[in-house]
Design an enzyme around this catalytic site. Structure first.
Site, short mmCIF file in Angstrom:
data_model
loop_
_atom_site.label_atom_id
_atom_site.label_comp_id
_atom_site.label_asym_id
_atom_site.label_seq_id
_atom_site.Cartn_x
_atom_site.Cartn_y
_atom_site.Cartn_z
N ARG A 86 0.83 -1.20 0.00
CA ARG A 86 0.00 0.00 0.00
C ARG A 86 0.87 1.25 0.00
O ARG A 86 1.78 1.38 0.82
CB ARG A 86 -0.91 -0.01 1.24
CG ARG A 86 -1.97 1.08 1.26
CD ARG A 86 -2.90 0.83 2.43
NE ARG A 86 -3.83 1.91 2.66
CZ ARG A 86 -4.70 1.94 3.65
NH1 ARG A 86 -4.76 0.92 4.49
NH2 ARG A 86 -5.52 2.95 3.82
N HIS A 178 -7.86 -9.19 8.94
CA HIS A 178 -6.47 -8.83 9.18
C HIS A 178 -6.37 -7.35 8.84
O HIS A 178 -6.04 -6.94 7.73
CB HIS A 178 -5.54 -9.65 8.27
CG HIS A 178 -4.11 -9.18 8.30
ND1 HIS A 178 -3.37 -9.13 9.46
CD2 HIS A 178 -3.28 -8.73 7.31
CE1 HIS A 178 -2.16 -8.67 9.19
NE2 HIS A 178 -2.08 -8.40 7.90
#
Length: 312
Positions: A86, A178
């Site tokens: 990310r 998660h």
């Protein structure tokens, strides 16, 4: 066993490959990467061979690009770690859409070559596990993700530190996403077989602070050393070892829910029994009412992303 790692040139993929090569039951290991990273994987193979000589282990290691997937056939497990991290300004949905294309492509290719188990590490792992399951069309016991297993281990460490006990005395798990909505199962947590709520110090346990620390652990490690590799690799090894040795260990992995806990068409971190057949969801664990409401919110959060990537 024959194990293949797609994305072996990355930090996590390399760490996983090294640990697996040292396992006595892994006789063949296939390292797969993009063409431009093949030299990295060649170097990884040579480095691992040197290490094996020092540890008196032996393993045949093969290399393939991600287009031909040469040597993949006959794999007992295919581990997918490929994907983009990310980046700043990128939303979780943006990341999910980008990585879903990558994971979906590999899931389809693998399914064309062999009947195997797919073990997903790529983030967001619950959504990627869902994508791999949908696109591979494998039986659901054969497709699973790392889920909240690593989070559960990190939670275990913090509890052991607080109570001043050996890590192995702690039994606990985190379920759901998660990610930010993960849920610790305090009602199922024990130390030395004694429920954690029976300890006098439990009232001082800073659960919220600990969970916040668990959520941020990956980012913290990235900021300090550029990436987390040993923790995820060891967590992956737990799962592969349980499959290889048919251990029936109870771990918390991401898998497809088809009515279990009241949810359908979504993958989330739940307790599963792990053996040579893959994973089997364990549904007879009782959550507290508060835990179940939090788990419901977590699963619903994941499902929104699953819907977005299903047809990518």
């Amino acid at each position: 066993m024959k194990v293949s790692v797609i994305g072996a040139s990355g930090k996590v993929g390399g760490g996983i490959s090294f640990l697996l090569a040292n396992e006595p039951y892994v006789k063949e290991l296939v390292l797969i990467s993009r063409n431009k990273s093949l030299n990295k994987v060649k170097g990884l193979r040579e480095d691992i061979y040197d290490a094996l000589a020092g540890t008196r282990r032996d393993c045949d290691i093969f290399i393939s690009d991600d287009e031909t997937l040469k040597f993949l056939d006959g794999s007992d497990i295919v581990i997918i770690t490929s994907g983009l991290p990310r980046k700043e300004g990128m939303s979780r949905l943006d990341l999910a859409k980008v990585n879903a294309k990558i994971v979906g492509k590999y899931a389809k290719k693998v399914a064309e070559i062999c009947d195997t188990k797919l073990f997903i590490i790529t983030n967001p792992v619950d959504v990627m596990t869902y994508k791999a399951y949908i696109d591979s069309k494998f039986e659901r016991n054969k497709v699973f993700g790392l889920g909240t297993h690593l989070d559960s281990l990190r939670f275990k460490v913090e509890i052991a530190k607080f109570f001043g006990v050996h890590i192995d005395e702690v039994r606990t798990r985190i379920v759901g996403e998660h990610g930010d909505t993960m849920v610790p199962l305090i009602s199922s947590t024990s130390i030395g077989g004694v429920p954690i709520t029976r300890f006098k110090r439990f009232k001082d346990l800073p659960i919220k602070e600990i969970i916040d620390e668990v959520k941020k652990k990956g980012e913290k490690i990235i900021s300090l050393k550029g990436g987390s590799e040993f923790g995820p690799a060891a967590a992956v090894l737990n799962v592969v070892r349980s499959i290889a040795n048919n251990e029936n260990r109870l771990l918390t992995l991401s898998t497809y829910l088809d009515g279990e806990f009241g949810f359908t068409d979504v993958c989330a971190g739940v307790p599963v029994k792990v053996n040579r057949d893959g994973v089997e969801i364990v549904t007879d664990i009782l959550f507290s009412e508060k835990e179940f409401e939090a788990f419901k919110h977590s699963v619903e959060t994941i499902k929104k992303y699953c819907i977005e990537v299903k047809d990518i």
